[in-house]
Design an enzyme around this catalytic site. Structure first.
Site, PDB file in Angstrom:
ATOM      1  N   ASP A  28      -0.070  -5.035  -0.672  1.00 13.70           N
ATOM      2  CA  ASP A  28      -1.055  -3.949  -0.725  1.00 13.70           C
ATOM      3  C   ASP A  28      -1.187  -3.325   0.675  1.00 13.70           C
ATOM      4  OD1 ASP A  28      -3.702  -3.286  -2.791  1.00 13.70           O
ATOM      5  OD2 ASP A  28      -3.810  -2.611  -0.704  1.00 13.70           O
ATOM      6  N   HIS A  44       6.008   3.059 -16.352  1.00 13.17           N
ATOM      7  CA  HIS A  44       4.625   3.492 -16.174  1.00 13.17           C
ATOM      8  C   HIS A  44       3.779   3.130 -17.392  1.00 13.17           C
ATOM      9  CE1 HIS A  44       1.329   5.914 -14.484  1.00 13.17           C
ATOM     10  NE2 HIS A  44       0.999   6.004 -15.775  1.00 13.17           N
ATOM     11  N   ASN A  82      -8.026  -4.044 -12.295  1.00  7.47           N
ATOM     12  CA  ASN A  82      -9.132  -3.123 -12.509  1.00  7.47           C
ATOM     13  C   ASN A  82      -8.727  -2.118 -13.594  1.00  7.47           C
ATOM     14  OD1 ASN A  82     -10.656  -4.319 -10.432  1.00  7.47           O
ATOM     15  ND2 ASN A  82      -9.602  -3.096  -8.886  1.00  7.47           N
ATOM     16  N   HIS A  93      -1.637   3.289 -12.626  1.00 17.30           N
ATOM     17  CA  HIS A  93      -0.399   2.613 -13.052  1.00 17.30           C
ATOM     18  C   HIS A  93      -0.749   1.132 -13.037  1.00 17.30           C
ATOM     19  CE1 HIS A  93       4.267   2.292 -12.630  1.00 17.30           C
ATOM     20  NE2 HIS A  93       3.800   1.053 -12.817  1.00 17.30           N
ATOM     21  N   HIS A  95      -1.484  -2.455 -12.491  1.00 16.30           N
ATOM     22  CA  HIS A  95      -1.138  -3.347 -11.395  1.00 16.30           C
ATOM     23  C   HIS A  95      -2.088  -4.530 -11.380  1.00 16.30           C
ATOM     24  CE1 HIS A  95      -3.966  -0.315  -9.879  1.00 16.30           C
ATOM     25  NE2 HIS A  95      -4.444  -1.253  -9.077  1.00 16.30           N
TER      26      HIS A  95
HETATM   27  P1  5GP Z   1      -7.101  -0.306  -7.703  1.00 15.04           P
HETATM   28  O1  5GP Z   1      -8.349   0.108  -6.981  1.00 15.04           O
HETATM   29  O2  5GP Z   1      -6.489   0.829  -8.484  1.00 15.04           O
HETATM   30  O3  5GP Z   1      -7.264  -1.550  -8.521  1.00 15.04           O
HETATM   31  O4  5GP Z   1      -6.086  -0.732  -6.576  1.00 15.04           O
HETATM   32  C1  5GP Z   1      -5.182   0.134  -5.977  1.00 15.04           C
HETATM   33  C2  5GP Z   1      -4.610  -0.601  -4.800  1.00 15.04           C
HETATM   34  O5  5GP Z   1      -3.441   0.078  -4.380  1.00 15.04           O
HETATM   35  C3  5GP Z   1      -5.554  -0.642  -3.597  1.00 15.04           C
HETATM   36  O6  5GP Z   1      -5.792  -2.003  -3.227  1.00 15.04           O
HETATM   37  C4  5GP Z   1      -4.807   0.134  -2.515  1.00 15.04           C
HETATM   38  O7  5GP Z   1      -4.966  -0.419  -1.231  1.00 15.04           O
HETATM   39  C5  5GP Z   1      -3.355   0.044  -2.985  1.00 15.04           C
HETATM   40  N1  5GP Z   1      -2.520   1.183  -2.613  1.00 15.04           N
HETATM   41  C6  5GP Z   1      -2.819   2.498  -2.774  1.00 15.04           C
HETATM   42  N2  5GP Z   1      -1.797   3.272  -2.354  1.00 15.04           N
HETATM   43  C7  5GP Z   1      -0.831   2.416  -1.926  1.00 15.04           C
HETATM   44  C8  5GP Z   1       0.480   2.610  -1.381  1.00 15.04           C
HETATM   45  O8  5GP Z   1       0.969   3.739  -1.203  1.00 15.04           O
HETATM   46  N3  5GP Z   1       1.185   1.504  -1.051  1.00 15.04           N
HETATM   47  C9  5GP Z   1       0.696   0.245  -1.232  1.00 15.04           C
HETATM   48  N4  5GP Z   1       1.473  -0.772  -0.876  1.00 15.04           N
HETATM   49  N5  5GP Z   1      -0.528   0.018  -1.752  1.00 15.04           N
HETATM   50  C10 5GP Z   1      -1.281   1.083  -2.095  1.00 15.04           C
HETATM   51 ZN    ZN Z   2       3.411   5.216 -12.536  1.00 16.44          ZN
END
Ligand code: 5GP
Ligand code: ZN
Length: 118
Positions: A28, A44, A82, A93, A95
């Site tokens: 991350d 996706h 989440n 997407h 994760h």
């Molecule tokens: P969410 O809030 O959707 O559950 O988590 C998204 C996660 O993606 C966040 O922890 C954020 O730091 C990570 N993230 C967002 N953009 C990027 C990126 O371009 N590269 C990487 N490695 N992580 C990302």
């Molecule tokens: Zn995607």
């Protein structure tokens, strides 16, 4: 194309931990623990709410292998996904956050008022 699809397509860089034909795991960009890795399907899928059980079955094995690769399988770790707006999903997407490397706090993960008041 979403940001994680761009990582899958090598259009933006990522620090990759483990990869196979269907899944990818990478660090991350904004870690919330000493180890904070994201595991994604290469195809996706918007969120956990849309994922099919066959993909989840294989994703489970993949994430267990990620934990082994990170050497946190014995010490313990946390898996979080989440979902949607109230779940705090920022990237649309699917994760899974894999967090470890320290004893993780729990209390902040669901800090909404249980009665639903804001
Ligand atoms: P969410 O809030 O959707 O559950 O988590 C998204 C996660 O993606 C966040 O922890 C954020 O730091 C990570 N993230 C967002 N953009 C990027 C990126 O371009 N590269 C990487 N490695 N992580 C990302
Ligand atoms: Zn995607």
């Amino acid at each position: 194309m979403c940001i994680f699809c761009k990582i899958v397509n090598n259009e933006i860089p990522a620090n990759i931990i483990l990869e196979n034909e269907d899944f990818l795991a990478f660090h991350d960009i904004n870690p919330k623990a000493p180890i904070h890795v994201l595991a994604i399907p290469k195809k996706h899928i918007d969120s956990f709410n849309e994922v099919d059980s066959k993909t989840m079955k294989n994703m489970t094995t993949f994430m267990q292998n990620v934990a082994k690769e990170l050497n946190i399988d014995k010490s313990g770790y946390r898996v979080i996904t989440n979902i949607g707006e109230n779940g705090g999903q920022e990237v649309g997407h699917l994760h899974f956050h894999i967090l470890g490397g320290a004893k993780l706090a729990w209390s902040h993960l669901s800090d909404a008022d249980p009665k639903g008041n804001i």
